[in-house]
Enzyme design. Structure first.
Site, PDB file in Angstrom:
ATOM      1  N   LYS A 135      56.085 -23.965 -14.635  1.00 20.73           N
ATOM      2  CA  LYS A 135      57.110 -23.823 -15.663  1.00 20.73           C
ATOM      3  C   LYS A 135      58.486 -23.789 -14.995  1.00 20.73           C
ATOM      4  CE  LYS A 135      58.259 -20.649 -19.494  1.00 20.73           C
ATOM      5  NZ  LYS A 135      57.813 -19.402 -20.179  1.00 20.73           N
ATOM      6  N   SER A 219      57.088 -20.380 -24.814  1.00 24.01           N
ATOM      7  CA  SER A 219      58.067 -21.171 -24.091  1.00 24.01           C
ATOM      8  C   SER A 219      57.491 -21.971 -22.934  1.00 24.01           C
ATOM      9  CB  SER A 219      59.177 -20.258 -23.560  1.00 24.01           C
ATOM     10  OG  SER A 219      58.685 -19.304 -22.637  1.00 24.01           O
ATOM     11  N   SER A 243      54.351 -16.507 -24.681  1.00 25.32           N
ATOM     12  CA  SER A 243      54.752 -17.801 -24.133  1.00 25.32           C
ATOM     13  C   SER A 243      53.742 -18.480 -23.222  1.00 25.32           C
ATOM     14  CB  SER A 243      56.089 -17.662 -23.388  1.00 25.32           C
ATOM     15  OG  SER A 243      57.129 -17.444 -24.305  1.00 25.32           O
TER      16      SER A 243
END
Length: 559
Positions: A135, A219, A243
């Site tokens: 990420k 996210s 997330s």
């Protein structure tokens, strides 16, 4: 911001967007991207038509299988890395899931691993030759970390000229390299990170590859989309309100939200850094439960507590894993099922998934029961969690938007409207409230025989764009700081998962979310659930997840 400023941020964003596409070798570029009406699901056979047979074989293997092949010398690290670089390139073109690629560096690292293997006759570590995606909060030397902000392009967390932008790496990045992993790309996030969809002004919107009418989640949405497309066998995301779990669920993956302090967060970029009432945690997503276990176990073998002051010294406990397997085998596992949190009902496909999982547990002879915590507990926990996100009145994220003058996406607009900052007394009151909620929930749990309980990650299988209006099914877990593993259960079947006309909504929000369900639009979307355990019992949860994966696969084979 005037028109000149608008033009400046738009040009910067467009240049970065173009640079990501231009980093993909010409030989891997697609001539045409199908519309959603032409091709709703771009995973599996669709993306594989652009790959060589050996690349398909490599990229269809899960993380465990890849490491086994690399450790035996059957596959070289270079050929594994090149196959995943190719598939990741295709993935990004189909759904906008990457922020950064560093394929040349990855192939050079893979070559070093092959040289090591040739010299020593054994793998370098437990992740030898495994491509791992990250990420875009992880710092990797020589690679931008934008976290979706235009104002962070060519900076170190918004600071221009900071030499760390060229050399600094997050602690887990160092550990992954030490363990033999090959790092090759960073994945898309929503700016601010505080959104259940993945949207920013650089790559715009990241779509769900299994149903491009829907969101990939957020996210860690780029992670979820990339792994679902087979462009990564596994990677790492973060979770402060869901997330990791939301993208795992929306994309039909396994994902672990560990207890805070189990895995290292040191040296990563973040929003609201220093807010410690509800900590963001880092955890793995993968295409199999075994892949999630492999990544978790490997990181713990690197003794992260020696390098991150917030990590507890808890190595991987194989004895807890064995005890859990014995518990299951002796039909003594007890699993609670949360069918409704009192605020919003799950959509019909999730109700069916809850029934399927309940049946799978009961069929094995293990115990199932209704999980019914005190009625006010979830709303109270979620209200307290939401307070922690706005302690600074939105100052942190507004500062980062102001660096470029870019606007923020409407999905997060309401959260970051300017408001008064919390004072010490109110922060202390929130912390006392969270502690009281945790104690009350613990007392309820102790009054049951439950080892774990199961709940949806969201009221919908995946959100429709701009309609992620309730995060309560994931954020209560953060408020309680409990570990959770996502398990894919089924997919939406429009002829089966019909609208329940008899359901009576309990609130206007519930009514709105139920009205968003359309079987035609949702058809084919993954349907997943989360298994939630007691603090620091990640080994137990992963053993249960592996068992359930097997039980669900057996059911598919016999149905």
């Amino acid at each position: 911001m005037g028109s000149n400023g608008d033009t400046a941020w738009q040009e910067l964003a467009a240049a970065k967007r173009g640079a990501i596409l231009n980093s993909i070798p010409v030989k891997w570029r697609l001539d045409k991207i199908p519309t959603v009406d032409e091709q709703r699901n771009v995973t599996g056979a669709y993306i594989e038509q652009f790959l060589l047979p050996k690349e398909v074989e490599i990229t269809k293997a899960d993380a465990v299988g890849i490491v086994e092949k690399a450790a035996s010398g059957a596959w070289s690290a270079v050929e594994i890395a090149e196959a995943f670089c190719h598939r990741a390139s295709l993935s990004h073109q189909l759904v906008n899931c990457l922020h950064e690629t560093f394929f040349d560096a990855a192939l050079a690292d893979a070559k070093e691993l092959d040289d090591w293997f040739a010299e020593h006759g054994k793998p370098k570590g437990p992740l030898h030759g495994l491509p791992v995606s990250l990420k875009d909060q992880f710092h990797v030397k020589g690679v931008d970390t934008t976290m979706g902000y235009v104002g962070w392009i060519d900076t170190f967390q918004g600071q221009k000229g900071d030499p760390r932008s060229k050399t600094f790496e997050s602690e887990m990045v160092r550990e992954l390299r030490q363990l033999g992993a090959v790092l090759y790309c960073k994945t898309a996030v929503p700016h601010t990170l505080m959104c259940g969809e993945t949207v920013n002004n650089i790559i715009e919107y990241t779509w769900n590859p299994k149903n491009r009418h829907l969101s990939c989640g957020g996210s860690s949405g780029g992670e979820g989309a990339l792994i679902a497309l087979g462009g990564s066998p596994g990677g790492f995301g973060t979770d402060i309100g869901g997330s990791i779990r939301i993208p795992s669920a929306f994309n039909g993956l396994f994902g672990l939200r560990p207890t805070s302090g189990r895995l290292p967060y040191e040296g990563m970029a973040n929003s609201m850094d220093g807010q410690n009432s509800v900590l963001s945690v880092v955890g793995p997503l993968a295409s199999s439960a075994g892949g999630v276990k492999l990544l978790t176990k490997a990181i713990l073998s690197a003794e992260p507590w020696l390098h991150d002051p917030l990590v507890a010294e808890i190595p991987w406990r194989g004895d807890l894993e064995v005890k859990t397997k014995d518990l299951i085998a002796s039909s003594k596992l007890s699993v609670g099922f949360l069918d409704h949190d009192g605020a919003v009902a799950p959509h019909p496909p999730l109700k069916r998934a809850l029934g399927l999982l309940r049946d799978a547990v009961a069929r094995s002879g293990n115990q199932v029961f209704d999980w019914q915590p005190p009625a006010s507990s979830h709303p109270t926990i979620n209200e307290l969690v939401s307070k922690t996100w706005i302690y600074d009145g939105g100052a942190d994220v507004r500062q980062d938007f102001a660096r470029s003058g870019e606007p923020w996406a409407p999905q997060i607009l309401d959260v970051w409207q300017e408001r008064p900052q919390a004072d010490a007394a109110s922060i202390a009151a929130t912390n006392r409230g969270l502690r009281a909620c945790r104690k009350a929930y613990l007392d309820y749990w102790n009054g049951t025989a439950a080892d774990v309980f199961v709940a949806p990650c969201a009221p919908f299988p995946a959100a429709r764009p701009g309609r992620f209006d309730y995060i309560g099914y994931s954020s209560f877990v953060n408020g309680l700081d409990l570990p959770s593993v996502v398990v894919p259960v089924t997919t939406v079947e429009k002829g089966v998962d019909v609208v329940d006309a008899s359901y009576q909504p309990v609130s206007e929000l519930d009514k709105k979310i139920q009205s968003d369900y359309d079987p035609e639009i949702y058809d084919g979307a993954p349907v997943s659930l989360q298994i939630i355990g007691r603090r620091y019992q990640e080994e137990k949860l992963l053993a249960i997840a592996e068992w359930l994966e097997g039980e669900l696969n057996k059911e598919l084979l016999t149905s």
